[in-house]
Design a protein around this motif. Structure first.
Motif, PDB file in Angstrom:
ATOM      1  N   SER A 155       0.811  -1.114   0.142  1.00 15.12           N
ATOM      2  CA  SER A 155       0.005   0.018   0.025  1.00 15.12           C
ATOM      3  C   SER A 155       0.652   1.415   0.151  1.00 15.12           C
ATOM      4  N   LEU A 156       2.097   1.393   0.606  1.00 14.24           N
ATOM      5  CA  LEU A 156       3.153   2.393   0.669  1.00 14.24           C
ATOM      6  C   LEU A 156       3.550   2.499  -0.639  1.00 14.24           C
ATOM      7  N   TRP A 157       3.995   1.449  -1.441  1.00 10.33           N
ATOM      8  CA  TRP A 157       4.837   1.534  -2.555  1.00 10.33           C
ATOM      9  C   TRP A 157       3.552   2.201  -3.735  1.00 10.33           C
ATOM     10  N   LYS A 205       4.317   5.713  -5.488  1.00 16.77           N
ATOM     11  CA  LYS A 205       4.014   5.680  -7.040  1.00 16.77           C
ATOM     12  C   LYS A 205       3.398   6.702  -7.544  1.00 16.77           C
ATOM     13  N   ALA A 206       2.150   6.974  -6.925  1.00 17.86           N
ATOM     14  CA  ALA A 206       1.341   7.881  -7.050  1.00 17.86           C
ATOM     15  C   ALA A 206       1.845   9.312  -6.804  1.00 17.86           C
ATOM     16  N   ASP A 207       2.474   9.514  -5.924  1.00 14.06           N
ATOM     17  CA  ASP A 207       2.883  10.889  -5.385  1.00 14.06           C
ATOM     18  C   ASP A 207       4.322  10.628  -5.083  1.00 14.06           C
ATOM     19  N   PRO A 208       5.464  10.579  -6.210  1.00 11.98           N
ATOM     20  CA  PRO A 208       6.746  10.311  -5.800  1.00 11.98           C
ATOM     21  C   PRO A 208       7.367  11.701  -5.522  1.00 11.98           C
ATOM     22  N   HIS A 260       5.812  10.196   2.732  1.00 10.82           N
ATOM     23  CA  HIS A 260       4.738   9.109   2.818  1.00 10.82           C
ATOM     24  C   HIS A 260       5.567   7.910   3.665  1.00 10.82           C
ATOM     25  N   LEU A 261       6.860   7.718   3.339  1.00 10.54           N
ATOM     26  CA  LEU A 261       7.270   6.475   3.817  1.00 10.54           C
ATOM     27  C   LEU A 261       7.646   6.814   5.492  1.00 10.54           C
ATOM     28  N   ALA A 262       8.047   8.009   5.533  1.00  9.58           N
ATOM     29  CA  ALA A 262       8.204   8.468   7.149  1.00  9.58           C
ATOM     30  C   ALA A 262       6.900   8.446   7.863  1.00  9.58           C
ATOM     31  N   LEU A 263       5.677   8.644   7.696  1.00 10.08           N
ATOM     32  CA  LEU A 263       4.669   8.602   8.046  1.00 10.08           C
ATOM     33  C   LEU A 263       4.175   7.227   8.271  1.00 10.08           C
ATOM     34  N   GLU A 264       4.520   6.346   7.284  1.00  8.63           N
ATOM     35  CA  GLU A 264       3.930   4.971   7.477  1.00  8.63           C
ATOM     36  C   GLU A 264       4.807   4.263   8.347  1.00  8.63           C
ATOM     37  N   ARG A 316      -2.426  14.924   1.109  1.00 10.61           N
ATOM     38  CA  ARG A 316      -2.592  14.432  -0.325  1.00 10.61           C
ATOM     39  C   ARG A 316      -2.819  12.765  -0.258  1.00 10.61           C
ATOM     40  N   GLU A 317      -2.680  12.077   1.038  1.00  8.78           N
ATOM     41  CA  GLU A 317      -2.939  10.809   1.214  1.00  8.78           C
ATOM     42  C   GLU A 317      -4.328  10.850   1.626  1.00  8.78           C
ATOM     43  N   ARG A 318      -4.842  11.691   2.350  1.00  5.79           N
ATOM     44  CA  ARG A 318      -6.398  11.836   2.457  1.00  5.79           C
ATOM     45  C   ARG A 318      -7.224  12.227   1.303  1.00  5.79           C
TER      46      ARG A 318
END
Length: 235
Positions: free
Chosen positions: A30-32, A36-39, A45-49, A162-164
Motif C-alpha cells: 500500500s505504501l509503494w 508511485k502515485a505521489d513520488p 509518505h514513507l516516514a509517516l507510514e 494528499r494521502e487523505r
C-alpha cells in the motif's frame, strides 16, 4: 524535534518482538502504491507510514530487551540496533545488487525503510517514544531530506493531506511510468543517503553489483546511525 521522556508501557499493544524478520524487509504494498502515485512526497509518505507501522514494534523491542537484559544501558541497546540494521542494510544491497538496474528503485525503498526502522529502534533505546508522530519529522531531518524540522513538518502535512485526498478522488492523471520511477528512485535514494549515481553504478558494473550494493548501503546506514545516536543520546 525531541520532546519525549520515558516511554510508558502500552497494555493494549501486540506482543513484543525483538529483531524484525528478514522476510519482512521493506515497505508494504500500500505504501509503494502511494509513493508511485505521489513520488514528489515519497520520503514523507514513507516516514509517516514507518512511524505508524514500525514505531510500536520498536517500542516493544526496547521494553522486552530491558526485561531480557537486566542492567542493559541505552547505549548498549542503541549499539544492538545499529549492528542489526546495518547488517540488514548490507544484506539488502547484496541481494538486490544481483537483480540489475530494475532493482534500483526497490533497493533504495527497502534501504530507506530499513534505515527508518533503525532510527525508531535507536529512539526507543534511549527512551524516546518511537510511535510519536514527531518521529516522522526526526526521520526526515536525520535522513537529510529536509534541513530544518519546521520544513519537514510542513512537508509531512502536505503529504498527509494528499494521502487523505487520494482516498476520495481517483488519480486520473496519465503519467509515463518510466518518469514516475525515475523520480521515485531519486527521492528514495536521497532519503536513504545514497547518491543516485552510486546506486545506479552499483547496479550496472559487471561483476561488482553485489559488492558495491552491499558497501553503499552499509556506509549510508552507519552514517545515519551516528547522527541518530548523537540526537537521541542528548535528548
Amino acid at each position: 524535534m525531541v520532546n519525549d521522556s520515558a516511554v510508558p508501557p502500552s497494555p493494549s499493544a501486540p506482543p513484543p518482538s525483538s529483531v524484525p524478520p528478514l522476510d519482512d524487509p521493506g515497505p508494504p504494498g500500500s505504501l509503494w502504491t502511494r509513493m508511485k502515485a505521489d513520488p514528489q512526497y515519497a520520503p514523507e509518505h514513507l516516514a509517516l507510514e514507518a512511524v505508524r507501522r514500525l514505531g510500536p514494534e520498536a517500542r516493544h523491542w526496547a521494553e522486552q530487551s530491558r526485561l531480557d537484559q537486566p542492567g542493559v544501558t541505552p547505549e548498549d541497546l542503541a549499539q544492538q540496533a545499529m549492528r542489526r540494521f546495518t547488517h540488514y542494510a548490507r544484506l539488502s544491497g547484496a541481494v538486490s545488487g544481483a537483480t540489475g538496474l530494475p532493482g534500483a528503485v526497490v533497493d533504495v525503498g527497502v534501504l530507506a525503510w530499513t534505515q527508518s526502522r533503525m532510527v525508531l529502534h535507536i529512539a526507543a533505546a534511549y527512551g524516546i517514544d518511537p510511535a510519536d508522530p514527531e518521529r516522522a519529522t526526526d526521520l526526515l531531518v536525520l535522513q537529510k531530506v529536509h534541513k530544518f524540522a519546521q520544513t519537514a513538518r510542513l512537508a509531512l502535512g502536505v503529504a498527509a493531506g494528499r494521502e487523505r485526498a487520494s482516498r476520495l478522488f481517483a488519480d486520473t492523471t496519465s503519467r509515463p511510468i518510466s518518469g514516475v520511477m525515475v523520480k521515485l528512485s531519486v527521492k528514495l535514494a536521497q532519503m536513504a543517503g545514497v547518491r543516485a549515481a552510486k546506486r545506479m553504478a552499483a547496479k550496472v558494473i559487471p561483476g561488482a553489483a553485489v559488492i558495491l550494493g552491499s558497501w553503499v548501503n552499509s556506509a549510508a546506514t552507519k552514517d545515519l546511525a551516528t547522527r541518530t545516536r548523537s540526537l537521541y543520546a542528548t535528548a
